[in-house]
Design a protein around this motif. Structure first.
Motif: not given
Length: 118
Positions: A14, A6-9
């Motif tokens: 956000i 999982i790649e999140m900003q």
């Protein structure tokens, strides 16, 4: 067993995307919505107190010599129904406006930022 990546900003990115950064669009929208919903709750005799409201960052200021006294001591006498107050004008107008309209304000801010109010 498979792997999931999982790649999140970054959180700040956000928040910025949703205008939720400090003093961002959502804050300005919320403050202007509160100014709008408080208007009928502000005591009025000639309208100077209502007309004096100014948004300054995260707060709304009423710039008359008697604003503080009206906020804490107004008994609602002589303000019933004047200038569209509909009998709501009186002391502590911010708290009373929030109690009556808080859910609506939350929904409008959620809509502004592209979310949903619970």
């Amino acid at each position: 067993m498979g792997k999931v990546r999982i790649e999140m900003q970054p959180a700040q990115r956000i928040l910025l995307k949703r205008s939720l950064n400090e003093n961002g669009g959502a804050q300005r929208f919320f403050t202007s919505e509160m100014q709008r919903v408080m208007r009928p709750y502000v005591p009025v005799l000639e309208g100077d107190l209502r007309k004096s409201s100014v948004i300054k960052g995260t707060c709304i200021e009423y710039n008359t010599p008697y604003a503080r006294r009206q906020f804490y001591e107004n008994r609602g006498e002589g303000t019933e129904g004047m200038n569209g107050g509909g009998g709501r004008a009186g002391p502590q107008w911010a708290q009373r406006a929030w109690a009556d309209n808080g859910d609506t304000v939350v929904k409008s801010v959620a809509n502004y930022v592209g979310g949903k109010a619970k």
